[in-house]
Design a protein around this motif. Sequence first.
Motif, PDB file in Angstrom:
ATOM      1  N   SER A  18     -23.934 -32.797  -8.224  1.00 31.01           N
ATOM      2  CA  SER A  18     -24.045 -33.194  -6.814  1.00 31.01           C
ATOM      3  C   SER A  18     -25.468 -32.947  -6.317  1.00 31.01           C
ATOM      4  O   SER A  18     -26.231 -32.171  -6.906  1.00 31.01           O
ATOM      5  CB  SER A  18     -23.051 -32.358  -5.988  1.00 31.01           C
ATOM      6  N   MET A  20     -29.082 -32.264  -5.148  1.00 33.24           N
ATOM      7  CA  MET A  20     -30.380 -32.194  -5.838  1.00 33.24           C
ATOM      8  C   MET A  20     -30.234 -32.160  -7.351  1.00 33.24           C
ATOM      9  O   MET A  20     -31.001 -32.811  -8.070  1.00 33.24           O
ATOM     10  CB  MET A  20     -31.136 -30.951  -5.360  1.00 33.24           C
ATOM     11  N   SER A  39     -21.988 -27.923 -14.376  1.00 30.49           N
ATOM     12  CA  SER A  39     -21.404 -27.439 -13.114  1.00 30.49           C
ATOM     13  C   SER A  39     -19.944 -27.119 -13.438  1.00 30.49           C
ATOM     14  O   SER A  39     -19.499 -27.342 -14.569  1.00 30.49           O
ATOM     15  CB  SER A  39     -21.502 -28.470 -11.978  1.00 30.49           C
ATOM     16  N   ARG A  40     -19.198 -26.627 -12.463  1.00 27.27           N
ATOM     17  CA  ARG A  40     -17.803 -26.287 -12.754  1.00 27.27           C
ATOM     18  C   ARG A  40     -16.987 -27.519 -13.136  1.00 27.27           C
ATOM     19  O   ARG A  40     -16.047 -27.443 -13.909  1.00 27.27           O
ATOM     20  CB  ARG A  40     -17.166 -25.596 -11.539  1.00 27.27           C
ATOM     21  N   THR A  41     -17.332 -28.671 -12.531  1.00 26.41           N
ATOM     22  CA  THR A  41     -16.474 -29.865 -12.662  1.00 26.41           C
ATOM     23  C   THR A  41     -17.222 -31.067 -13.233  1.00 26.41           C
ATOM     24  O   THR A  41     -16.798 -32.205 -13.046  1.00 26.41           O
ATOM     25  CB  THR A  41     -15.953 -30.263 -11.267  1.00 26.41           C
ATOM     26  N   GLY A  59     -18.388 -25.250 -16.323  1.00 25.39           N
ATOM     27  CA  GLY A  59     -18.296 -23.796 -16.279  1.00 25.39           C
ATOM     28  C   GLY A  59     -18.869 -23.218 -15.005  1.00 25.39           C
ATOM     29  O   GLY A  59     -19.696 -23.840 -14.332  1.00 25.39           O
ATOM     30  N   ALA A  88     -27.885 -24.957  -9.079  1.00 19.98           N
ATOM     31  CA  ALA A  88     -26.538 -24.619  -8.582  1.00 19.98           C
ATOM     32  C   ALA A  88     -26.659 -23.643  -7.415  1.00 19.98           C
ATOM     33  O   ALA A  88     -27.490 -22.733  -7.433  1.00 19.98           O
ATOM     34  CB  ALA A  88     -25.703 -24.003  -9.698  1.00 19.98           C
ATOM     35  N   ILE A  90     -24.449 -22.289  -3.464  1.00 22.23           N
ATOM     36  CA  ILE A  90     -23.489 -22.511  -2.374  1.00 22.23           C
ATOM     37  C   ILE A  90     -24.036 -21.873  -1.109  1.00 22.23           C
ATOM     38  O   ILE A  90     -24.969 -21.062  -1.155  1.00 22.23           O
ATOM     39  CB  ILE A  90     -22.096 -21.925  -2.698  1.00 22.23           C
ATOM     40  N   THR A 110     -22.687 -16.828  -7.485  1.00 19.96           N
ATOM     41  CA  THR A 110     -23.207 -18.184  -7.729  1.00 19.96           C
ATOM     42  C   THR A 110     -24.723 -18.232  -7.570  1.00 19.96           C
ATOM     43  O   THR A 110     -25.427 -18.763  -8.417  1.00 19.96           O
ATOM     44  CB  THR A 110     -22.566 -19.183  -6.746  1.00 19.96           C
ATOM     45  N   ILE A 137     -34.333 -23.482  -7.399  1.00 21.59           N
ATOM     46  CA  ILE A 137     -34.322 -23.951  -6.007  1.00 21.59           C
ATOM     47  C   ILE A 137     -33.943 -22.788  -5.090  1.00 21.59           C
ATOM     48  O   ILE A 137     -32.841 -22.247  -5.178  1.00 21.59           O
ATOM     49  CB  ILE A 137     -33.302 -25.102  -5.797  1.00 21.59           C
ATOM     50  N   VAL A 186     -34.090 -28.604   5.072  1.00 23.69           N
ATOM     51  CA  VAL A 186     -32.739 -29.161   4.994  1.00 23.69           C
ATOM     52  C   VAL A 186     -32.798 -30.498   4.253  1.00 23.69           C
ATOM     53  O   VAL A 186     -33.509 -31.418   4.675  1.00 23.69           O
ATOM     54  CB  VAL A 186     -32.141 -29.381   6.399  1.00 23.69           C
ATOM     55  N   PRO A 190     -24.716 -33.629  -0.072  1.00 23.73           N
ATOM     56  CA  PRO A 190     -23.355 -33.387   0.415  1.00 23.73           C
ATOM     57  C   PRO A 190     -23.131 -31.984   0.985  1.00 23.73           C
ATOM     58  O   PRO A 190     -22.068 -31.716   1.556  1.00 23.73           O
ATOM     59  CB  PRO A 190     -22.501 -33.604  -0.843  1.00 23.73           C
ATOM     60  N   MET A 191     -24.116 -31.075   0.836  1.00 22.64           N
ATOM     61  CA  MET A 191     -23.961 -29.729   1.415  1.00 22.64           C
ATOM     62  C   MET A 191     -23.849 -29.792   2.931  1.00 22.64           C
ATOM     63  O   MET A 191     -23.288 -28.893   3.552  1.00 22.64           O
ATOM     64  CB  MET A 191     -25.157 -28.857   1.005  1.00 22.64           C
ATOM     65  N   HIS A 192     -24.392 -30.866   3.554  1.00 31.02           N
ATOM     66  CA  HIS A 192     -24.382 -30.963   5.014  1.00 31.02           C
ATOM     67  C   HIS A 192     -23.595 -32.198   5.467  1.00 31.02           C
ATOM     68  O   HIS A 192     -23.864 -33.302   4.999  1.00 31.02           O
ATOM     69  CB  HIS A 192     -25.816 -31.063   5.553  1.00 31.02           C
TER      70      HIS A 192
HETATM   71  N1  LIG Z   1     -28.984 -29.021   0.905  1.00 25.94           N
HETATM   72  C1  LIG Z   1     -29.900 -28.272   1.492  1.00 25.94           C
HETATM   73  O1  LIG Z   1     -30.299 -28.509   2.666  1.00 25.94           O
HETATM   74  C2  LIG Z   1     -30.518 -27.124   0.774  1.00 25.94           C
HETATM   75  C3  LIG Z   1     -31.665 -26.549   1.320  1.00 25.94           C
HETATM   76  C4  LIG Z   1     -32.287 -25.502   0.646  1.00 25.94           C
HETATM   77  C5  LIG Z   1     -31.782 -25.062  -0.562  1.00 25.94           C
HETATM   78  N2  LIG Z   1     -30.644 -25.611  -1.067  1.00 25.94           N
HETATM   79  C6  LIG Z   1     -30.202 -25.126  -2.376  1.00 25.94           C
HETATM   80  O2  LIG Z   1     -30.420 -26.151  -3.319  1.00 25.94           O
HETATM   81  C7  LIG Z   1     -29.430 -26.119  -4.349  1.00 25.94           C
HETATM   82  C8  LIG Z   1     -28.746 -27.481  -4.434  1.00 25.94           C
HETATM   83  O3  LIG Z   1     -28.129 -27.761  -3.164  1.00 25.94           O
HETATM   84  P1  LIG Z   1     -27.422 -29.137  -2.866  1.00 25.94           P
HETATM   85  O4  LIG Z   1     -27.563 -29.384  -1.425  1.00 25.94           O
HETATM   86  O5  LIG Z   1     -27.871 -30.145  -3.864  1.00 25.94           O
HETATM   87  O6  LIG Z   1     -25.918 -28.700  -3.150  1.00 25.94           O
HETATM   88  P2  LIG Z   1     -24.566 -29.521  -3.414  1.00 25.94           P
HETATM   89  O7  LIG Z   1     -24.766 -30.976  -3.249  1.00 25.94           O
HETATM   90  O8  LIG Z   1     -23.510 -28.827  -2.630  1.00 25.94           O
HETATM   91  O9  LIG Z   1     -24.362 -29.216  -4.972  1.00 25.94           O
HETATM   92  C9  LIG Z   1     -24.169 -27.909  -5.417  1.00 25.94           C
HETATM   93  C10 LIG Z   1     -24.001 -27.935  -6.919  1.00 25.94           C
HETATM   94  O10 LIG Z   1     -23.764 -26.606  -7.391  1.00 25.94           O
HETATM   95  C11 LIG Z   1     -22.603 -26.616  -8.225  1.00 25.94           C
HETATM   96  N3  LIG Z   1     -21.960 -25.316  -8.152  1.00 25.94           N
HETATM   97  C12 LIG Z   1     -21.519 -24.655  -7.026  1.00 25.94           C
HETATM   98  N4  LIG Z   1     -20.968 -23.490  -7.379  1.00 25.94           N
HETATM   99  C13 LIG Z   1     -21.043 -23.401  -8.734  1.00 25.94           C
HETATM  100  C14 LIG Z   1     -20.637 -22.443  -9.699  1.00 25.94           C
HETATM  101  N5  LIG Z   1     -20.027 -21.291  -9.351  1.00 25.94           N
HETATM  102  N6  LIG Z   1     -20.866 -22.695 -11.010  1.00 25.94           N
HETATM  103  C15 LIG Z   1     -21.480 -23.835 -11.375  1.00 25.94           C
HETATM  104  N7  LIG Z   1     -21.902 -24.775 -10.532  1.00 25.94           N
HETATM  105  C16 LIG Z   1     -21.673 -24.561  -9.222  1.00 25.94           C
HETATM  106  C17 LIG Z   1     -21.747 -27.756  -7.688  1.00 25.94           C
HETATM  107  O11 LIG Z   1     -20.897 -28.314  -8.665  1.00 25.94           O
HETATM  108  P3  LIG Z   1     -19.357 -27.923  -8.913  1.00 25.94           P
HETATM  109  O12 LIG Z   1     -18.674 -27.904  -7.569  1.00 25.94           O
HETATM  110  O13 LIG Z   1     -18.887 -28.976  -9.839  1.00 25.94           O
HETATM  111  O14 LIG Z   1     -19.386 -26.589  -9.575  1.00 25.94           O
HETATM  112  C18 LIG Z   1     -22.841 -28.784  -7.373  1.00 25.94           C
HETATM  113  O15 LIG Z   1     -23.198 -29.472  -8.549  1.00 25.94           O
HETATM  114  C19 LIG Z   1     -28.484 -24.996  -3.964  1.00 25.94           C
HETATM  115  O16 LIG Z   1     -28.870 -23.853  -4.676  1.00 25.94           O
HETATM  116  C20 LIG Z   1     -28.721 -24.806  -2.472  1.00 25.94           C
HETATM  117  O17 LIG Z   1     -28.460 -23.496  -2.065  1.00 25.94           O
HETATM  118  C21 LIG Z   1     -30.007 -26.633  -0.426  1.00 25.94           C
END
Ligand SMILES: NC(=O)c1ccc[n+]([C@@H]2O[C@H](COP(=O)([O-])OP(=O)(O)OC[C@H]3O[C@@H](n4cnc5c(N)ncnc54)[C@H](OP(=O)(O)O)[C@@H]3O)[C@@H](O)[C@H]2O)c1
Length: 245
Positions: A18, A20, A39-41, A59, A88, A90, A110, A137, A186, A190-192
């Motif tokens: 998902s 980034m 990732s887990r799924t 995993g 990865a 959350i 995580t 990240i 930001v 899909p995080m937001h």
């Molecule tokens: N979006 C933002 O605005 C933002 C800003 C700054 C930093 N970040 C950081 O950037 C990174 C990517 O964010 P994103 O917005 O791309 O997130 P995202 O779309 O929610 O994707 C998160 C990914 O992490 C995986 N994941 C979550 N828990 C896991 C676990 N226990 N084991 C393995 N995989 C796991 C999810 O896959 P599964 O559910 O399949 O496990 C998914 O592939 C994160 O570290 C986030 O904290 C995000």
Amino acid sequence: MNANANQRPVAIVTGASSGMGLGITRALLEHGYRVVATSRTISKSKDLEPSADLVLVDGDIGKKETAIKVVAAAMKHFDRIDLLVNAAGIYIPKPFTEYTPEDFETMIGTNVAGYFFVTQQVVVHMRKQKSGHIVSISTVLVDQPLAGAPISLQVITKSTIPAFSRALAMEYVAAGIRVNTISPGVVDTPMHANDDHELLKKLHPIPRLVQISEIVDALFYLESAPMVNGENIRIDGGAHAGAKW
Ligand SMILES: NC(=O)c1ccc[n+]([C@@H]2O[C@H](COP(=O)([O-])OP(=O)(O)OC[C@H]3O[C@@H](n4cnc5c(N)ncnc54)[C@H](OP(=O)(O)O)[C@@H]3O)[C@@H](O)[C@H]2O)c1
């Protein structure tokens, strides 16, 4: 790139199902990398098809056994690891006093254990190769917390990344391993929820969300810059530089 001239480079990307991680996985494949995506799924992903160049490993990245499985897959299929992208993560936004022990364990599990174990396993192989690059990240919230934003636990977990990366960059500089951080504002992932986008845009002096392609650009810059090590690239429209806009 870090690979020798005769081989296409090999990357491991965590959080690759998902946002980034997914965008980075696609871009690496387009640029000729071979990728182990985890990732887990991820094996249920409708966005990624396993192929000769793409191995999917399911995993929980906070578990050492997942890290071992992911790195074993890279060595079995591609026999080297040139790049690790720790994407990865959350986010559980809550007022500080409302966080439960379970929230704490989940976030540490995580966001901290999730880069610790896989990086440890990867470094073992990069040391043998005498080359490699690790990019993790973090978030610019670490530098610029905001009044009214419930981010204390996010900051506890993500503030470790730039510091850890600098420490590892020094520990393994003689082994030819570079370690860098990307800290976004930001990002449109899909995080937001879409409903929050108008509000979130205002958190950047350049009033829009960061695009995943801009994170990808930073990664390829770091890949192409052999003297950049221990760096933290902030991609936030300048939010970290200012106090009010
Ligand atoms: N979006 C933002 O605005 C933002 C800003 C700054 C930093 N970040 C950081 O950037 C990174 C990517 O964010 P994103 O917005 O791309 O997130 P995202 O779309 O929610 O994707 C998160 C990914 O992490 C995986 N994941 C979550 N828990 C896991 C676990 N226990 N084991 C393995 N995989 C796991 C999810 O896959 P599964 O559910 O399949 O496990 C998914 O592939 C994160 O570290 C986030 O904290 C995000």
